[in-house]
Design an enzyme around this catalytic site. Structure first.
Site: not given
Length: 331
Positions: A233, A257, A262, A294
């Site tokens: 996260r 990632d 985001e 992600h």
């Protein structure tokens, strides 16, 4: 019954439609569920959301006013959902408590390898027929120390791969995982792990207690030549503090990632727009940083399990049952 699914990718759509075939109709939308799109759900009793949905109290009230009684989120994380407001509104909320841990663990290693061996820089060069090796030197992971923050299912899968590389294993978690201990992992406190590790990978959930787990002080404890990977996260890392350290020339590399801001950016095409997030804009300019959108979970295996669980969550709701995936049970 027709189910409305938000945030469905082109790859996911046929799998979702096939999974519900013969039981329910499913209407798939690419747009994410948030305040501006919530009115689309009017008349739909069951709504399926994606991980980047905005399910704040205001959005939940809009959904409830339109007749929505059940939300099934296609992700493990649920920090985007106001569960207290859902209970007050009498809405049932479910998630996917488990899917393939290998999808995320393997992708975390893909990030680590890409950063360590300068794969993005190398492929960019060779597209221009520049085959020089200058600036592409990496290092062996074999014999070095990996620190795994969070040793649950995904962290354990990551650890097994690290063991295969022949690395020294350090772990940090509230509970020690016997499977990791069998591999030779030594559990230490967070500060020792940060100071001793060549590679650090994050595999903990985002809670109030873990937000900015990697803050400015934690970053300063890390080795100057450490590699940091986050496939869990975005909020686990204080990104502004990370940018400050990168500007100072620290760290061998960083693979991300996820990103703490985001929402409204990841999973979307922003290539023709002006980037308003100065922190993100700065972050992607560093040559030793790899940022992906992600996608660690995005394998046919994991997405298939997510969809199967979503189908089961709908069946449980209609039957008045609860399961390990139920966050707010039916009244």
């Amino acid at each position: 019954m027709e189910i409305l699914a938000f945030g469905v990718t082109a790859d996911e759509k046929p799998l979702l439609e096939q999974a519900f075939a013969g039981t329910h109709e499913v209407r798939c939308l690419e747009v994410f569920l948030e305040e501006d799109t919530a009115p689309i759900a009017a008349g739909y009793e069951i709504v399926s959301s994606s991980v980047n949905a905005d399910l704040s109290g205001r959005v939940l009230r809009m959904l409830a006013a339109g007749g929505t009684k059940m939300i099934t989120q296609r992700s493990t994380g649920f920090n985007n959902i106001d569960l207290d407001e859902a209970r007050r509104l009498g809405m049932t909320v479910s998630r996917v408590s488990y899917y393939s841990p290998y999808s995320v663990a393997e992708f975390a290693w893909a990030l680590a390898m890409a950063v360590n061996r300068r794969l993005v820089r190398a492929t960019t060069r060779t597209r221009d027929f520049d085959f020089r090796l200058n600036g592409l030197m990496g290092r062996d992971f074999h014999g070095r120390t990996v620190g795994v923050l969070g040793t649950g299912k995904i962290g354990a899968a990551f650890t097994r791969i690290a063991h295969g590389f022949g690395m020294r294993l350090l772990g940090w978690d509230v509970v020690q995982n016997p499977a990791c201990l069998e591999l030779g992992m030594t559990y230490v406190d967070r500060d020792e792990l940060l100071a001793s590790s060549d590679l650090i990978s994050l595999h903990v959930p985002l809670l109030d207690s873990t937000r900015h787990l990697i803050d400015a002080a934690a970053l300063r404890r890390m080795r100057d030549d450490a590699i940091l990977v986050n496939s869990s996260r975005g909020g686990l890392i204080d990104t502004e503090a990370l940018v400050d350290e990168l500007r100072a020339g620290r760290f061998e590399g960083v693979g991300l990632d996820v990103y703490e801001a985001e929402a409204g950016v990841f999973f979307m095409d922003k290539s023709l727009e002006t980037v308003e997030d100065d922190t993100l804009a700065r972050l992607v300019t560093f040559p030793n940083v790899v940022v992906t959108s992600h996608q660690a979970y995005y394998t046919t295996d994991a997405v298939g399990q997510i969809i199967d669980t979503t189908v089961a969550n709908v069946a449980d709701y209609l039957a008045g049952r609860r399961s390990e995936n139920t966050l707010v049970p039916p009244e």
